[in-house]
Write a protein that holds these residues in place. Structure first.
Motif, PDB file in Angstrom:
ATOM      1  N   SER A 167      -5.043  -5.487  -7.900  1.00  0.00           N
ATOM      2  CA  SER A 167      -3.796  -5.539  -7.133  1.00  0.00           C
ATOM      3  C   SER A 167      -3.727  -4.364  -6.181  1.00  0.00           C
ATOM      4  CB  SER A 167      -2.595  -5.463  -8.071  1.00  0.00           C
ATOM      5  OG  SER A 167      -2.366  -6.674  -8.675  1.00  0.00           O
ATOM      6  N   VAL A 177      -6.149  -4.471  -3.210  1.00  0.00           N
ATOM      7  CA  VAL A 177      -5.759  -5.378  -2.127  1.00  0.00           C
ATOM      8  C   VAL A 177      -4.771  -4.676  -1.196  1.00  0.00           C
ATOM      9  CG1 VAL A 177      -4.474  -7.460  -1.598  1.00  0.00           C
ATOM     10  CG2 VAL A 177      -6.175  -7.511  -3.384  1.00  0.00           C
ATOM     11  N   LEU A 178      -3.770  -4.066  -1.826  1.00  0.00           N
ATOM     12  CA  LEU A 178      -2.732  -3.390  -1.045  1.00  0.00           C
ATOM     13  C   LEU A 178      -3.304  -2.245  -0.221  1.00  0.00           C
ATOM     14  CD1 LEU A 178       0.279  -3.323  -0.618  1.00  0.00           C
ATOM     15  CD2 LEU A 178       0.472  -1.755  -2.507  1.00  0.00           C
ATOM     16  N   PHE A 190       0.484   2.535  -1.393  1.00  0.00           N
ATOM     17  CA  PHE A 190       0.139   2.510   0.026  1.00  0.00           C
ATOM     18  C   PHE A 190       0.528   3.811   0.709  1.00  0.00           C
ATOM     19  CE2 PHE A 190       4.044   0.295  -0.883  1.00  0.00           C
ATOM     20  CZ  PHE A 190       4.954   0.894  -0.037  1.00  0.00           C
ATOM     21  N   VAL A 198      -5.377  -3.233   2.738  1.00  0.00           N
ATOM     22  CA  VAL A 198      -4.602  -3.661   3.898  1.00  0.00           C
ATOM     23  C   VAL A 198      -4.133  -2.448   4.686  1.00  0.00           C
ATOM     24  CG1 VAL A 198      -2.498  -4.784   4.643  1.00  0.00           C
ATOM     25  CG2 VAL A 198      -3.875  -5.820   2.865  1.00  0.00           C
ATOM     26  N   VAL A 199      -3.622  -1.462   3.949  1.00  0.00           N
ATOM     27  CA  VAL A 199      -3.069  -0.292   4.630  1.00  0.00           C
ATOM     28  C   VAL A 199      -4.161   0.503   5.325  1.00  0.00           C
ATOM     29  CG1 VAL A 199      -1.799   1.826   4.306  1.00  0.00           C
ATOM     30  CG2 VAL A 199      -1.207  -0.167   2.985  1.00  0.00           C
TER      31      VAL A 199
END
Lengths: 384, 342
Positions: free
Chosen positions: B276, B279-280, B162, B283-284
């Motif tokens: 994975s 997804v992270l 991120f 979001v960021v």
């Protein structure tokens, strides 16, 4: 050399059996295993440095309160978002020892941000082994002594301060206590599960093996992060920081074991056929004894190496979860929680020092990787 | 016939796995006490809005949230008759998102395609980066190319995704004028596909792809390099050198093909980690994939939305694994999955 009457040659020097035995052609084959591993590991310079670095970091954990000039929750309302200060030794061309300069906050009403002005006329000397705010050494003994603290009226924000005026440097040190141990606890959980399931599957085979294999396949085919998210979303919000910390490390370990279990199983499948295992079986040893006494010690070193390589994933996992607000929560201090402040572009642009916690993360993760690589390479001492 | 039997068998296993996964997901989502609606009802009661309570109660019954958990699961799955036409996932009814107040399908429909797009781009990126760099690092081992590529690789492995995303976005925008946030420029949202829209999407994809793919690419590169080095030390390569085969041909003709196998087989491990990561990063960076929806659904216990997204993510991974197996089958004639005789 003297010649005996019957024509034999005899060396007159006194005979000592120890002398003879010590002269083996390849002394390195006779050293105990760990010496051989150590010798090979020493050649892996990066691994060695990483190992020392990690050892020191973990050693420092109980003393973090002493090293940090501030405590994790101490606020300085006059210095919000203060930029990093440097410690200087020279003042106007003369050496006067470590000192800082006072800074004062000025509200920049045009851009709505704080700017800081340094007053370089008057150096403020750092004090050492001084009294500051109270913390607990080893988490037990109350103490107020710090390695160094800010001089009267000045601040010492080595890495700047965050949005509440807390010292980023001190918080990184405090955060290390959680961020570094989360991986250790996680790996313990993962180890217990992985070794148990892996050895059961490998030793007994048959139906148990099939079931565990399917379970491993299912878990391995799932992306970790969404599951971590789902599990941590289930942690009740009223729990205290300590229980949240343990449950998060448990969650991190819960999804990590399949890889380990697979390795253990493969190893067991081959070891099961070894003579010494059969011998132990013949003598009537119970499976639990054979597994723990005869088989596991055989590849414990491999397990350690693989642990070193999976700890970083957990540290990164904790960081990600806390960053998203589903891991450790605000009163707790971890690197992920701190990075939560650096979540938006504005923070990176205006207050880049709020992202400094990423540096220890990168260092620790790299160190674990190098250490794991080094260990893995040096584990087979008989291989050239 | 071998291939078809193989595909059929894999699909059967996949269905079984998905069934297990769906149970697991349902269990995890229902771990926290209460559900979205009962929380909402409690909130409405405490603020004295009795009119809203009736609607929430209605929804609760409509989606069988007042029944026992196993029953709820079967209804959600679609093998048990639900109340009033809620027929469950297997029959194409993905349920209702209480948070967004519309059907789950409408919430994630377009986001699903974006998720597939982002992940596909990441996979392609991983291969496009890892293949040439891995081969180059092996061919020029112990030179600066080797060291530089492994240094960058390790750094990519160690930097939290991120943060890398934020930093790259910042500098990408500052120096290369790359767009910030989102998957397309605002004016294209909801518009039909056009050349300009595709261009905009591609431009927006650069940073996310790079961020999601770096860690995977680093790991793959290292593995390809190790495999290549093993291969390059073999006598046939020396012979080829001695006979004066030009370097490129020498590398690609045999050593690469041998070293390539594990590379393709690894896709099965790669895809879960890529998803994975996506997804992270979504979001960021606020990409319109399922990532942000998943996070908010999990936080507010919007169970049908969260359950569907998790299931979708799992399915994406499983399909990816099957595709990698098929690729492997085509690539290496020695690999036969059927009839393993002992």
């Amino acid at each position: 050399m003297s010649i005996q009457s019957d024509g034999r040659y005899v060396d007159p020097a006194p005979y000592s059996p120890d002398d003879q035995g010590a002269r083996i052609d390849h002394p390195e084959f006779d050293a105990p295993g760990w010496v051989l591993i150590w010798r090979r590991f020493k050649k892996h310079k990066l691994g060695l440095i990483s190992g020392v670095f990690l050892f020191l970091s973990y050693l420092m954990l109980p003393f973090m309160g002493f090293i940090a000039p501030y405590t994790a929750k101490e606020r300085d309302a006059d210095h919000l978002y203060a930029p990093p200060q440097s410690i200087s030794f020279m003042h106007e061309g003369k050496f006067i020892g470590p000192h800082v300069y006072k800074t004062t906050a000025i509200a920049d009403l045009e851009n709505f941000r704080w700017t800081y002005e340094q007053d370089t006329s008057e150096p403020a000397h750092l004090s050492f082994f001084c009294h500051g705010s109270e913390y607990r050494l080893f988490g037990l003994f109350k103490s107020t002594r710090h390695l160094f603290c800010a001089p009267e009226g000045a601040t010492v924000f080595l890495f700047g301060s965050d949005r509440l005026g807390r010292d980023v440097f001190s918080r990184i040190l405090y955060g290390a206590q959680l961020s570094l141990t989360v991986g250790l606890i996680g790996i313990c959980v993962s180890f217990v599960l992985g070794i148990t399931f892996g050895s059961l599957a490998g030793y007994f085979g048959g139906r148990i093996d099939w079931t565990i294999q399917r379970l491993i396949e299912v878990l391995r085919s799932l992306p970790e992060l969404p599951l971590w998210l789902a599990l941590s979303a289930a942690v009740p919000s009223h729990w205290g920081p300590v229980s949240v910390f343990f449950i998060i490390s448990f969650i991190l370990g819960l999804l990590d074991w399949p890889g380990l279990a697979r390795a253990v199983r493969a190893k067991f499948l081959s070891l099961r056929e070894e003579d010494y295992v059969q011998a132990a079986e013949m003598m009537g040893a119970k499976p639990s004894r054979i597994i723990t006494r005869h088989m596991l010690p055989n590849f414990s070193s491999h397990l350690i190496a693989s642990a070193m390589l999976s700890i970083p994933a957990m540290i990164l996992g904790e960081t990600a979860l806390s960053f998203l607000g589903l891991g450790l929560r605000a009163p707790a201090v971890s690197w992920g929680v701190m990075l939560n402040d650096a979540q938006n572009l504005a923070a990176i642009e205006i207050y880049p020092w709020t992202a400094i916690p990423m540096i220890p993360i990168i260092l620790v993760v790299l160190a674990f990787n190098f250490l794991g690589d080094g260990l893995r390479d040096s584990l087979d001492p008989y291989q050239t | 016939m071998g291939v078809f039997v193989f595909i059929l068998r894999r699909l059967a296993t996949m269905t079984l796995t998905l069934l297990l996964v769906s149970a697991l997901i349902f269990f995890i989502i229902n771990l926290p006490p209460g559900d979205y609606l009962s929380n909402q009802i409690a909130e409405l009661r405490s603020t004295g809005q009795e009119s809203g309570v009736a609607k929430a109660e209605f929804l609760r019954q409509e989606y069988a949230l007042d029944r026992s958990l196993p029953e709820q699961y079967l209804i959600w799955l679609g093998v048990w008759p639900g109340p009033h036409g809620f027929s469950g996932i297997l029959q194409g009814d993905f349920g209702w998102s209480f948070e967004f107040n519309k059907p789950v399908w409408e919430v994630v429909g377009s986001a699903m395609w974006m998720t597939i797009l982002v992940n596909l781009a990441a996979v392609l990126f991983v291969y496009a980066m890892a293949l040439p760099l891995g081969v180059l690092a092996a061919a020029k081992s112990r030179t600066w190319i080797d060291y530089l590529s492994s240094f960058v690789g390790y750094l990519g492995l160690a930097t939290p995704n991120f943060l890398l995303a934020l930093i790259l976005f910042y500098y990408g925008n500052k120096y290369f004028d790359l767009p910030i946030g989102g998957l397309m420029a605002a004016e294209f949202e909801g518009q039909p596909m056009s050349i300009d829209k595709i261009k905009s999407i591609l431009l927006h994809l650069i940073v996310p792809t790079f961020v999601i793919g770096t860690a995977g690419a680093a790991a793959m590169m290292q593995r390809l390099r190790a495999n290549m080095l093993d291969e390059l030390n073999k006598p046939y390569v020396t012979t080829a050198w001695a006979k004066g085969v030009p370097p490129v041909k020498l590398l690609t003709k045999y050593p690469l093909r041998v070293a390539f196998n594990p590379f393709v087989a690894d896709i099965g491990n790669l895809i879960p980690s890529l998803i994975s990561g996506s997804v992270l990063v979504s979001v960021v960076l606020g990409l319109q994939t399922i990532g942000p929806a998943l996070l908010s659904a999990l936080k507010s216990q919007d169970q049908f939305l969260a359950g569907f997204i998790l299931l979708f993510v799992a399915m994406l991974t499983l399909i990816g694994t099957i595709v990698s197996d098929l690729l492997l089958l085509m690539l290496d004639p020695r690999i036969r999955f059927d009839a393993r005789k002992r």
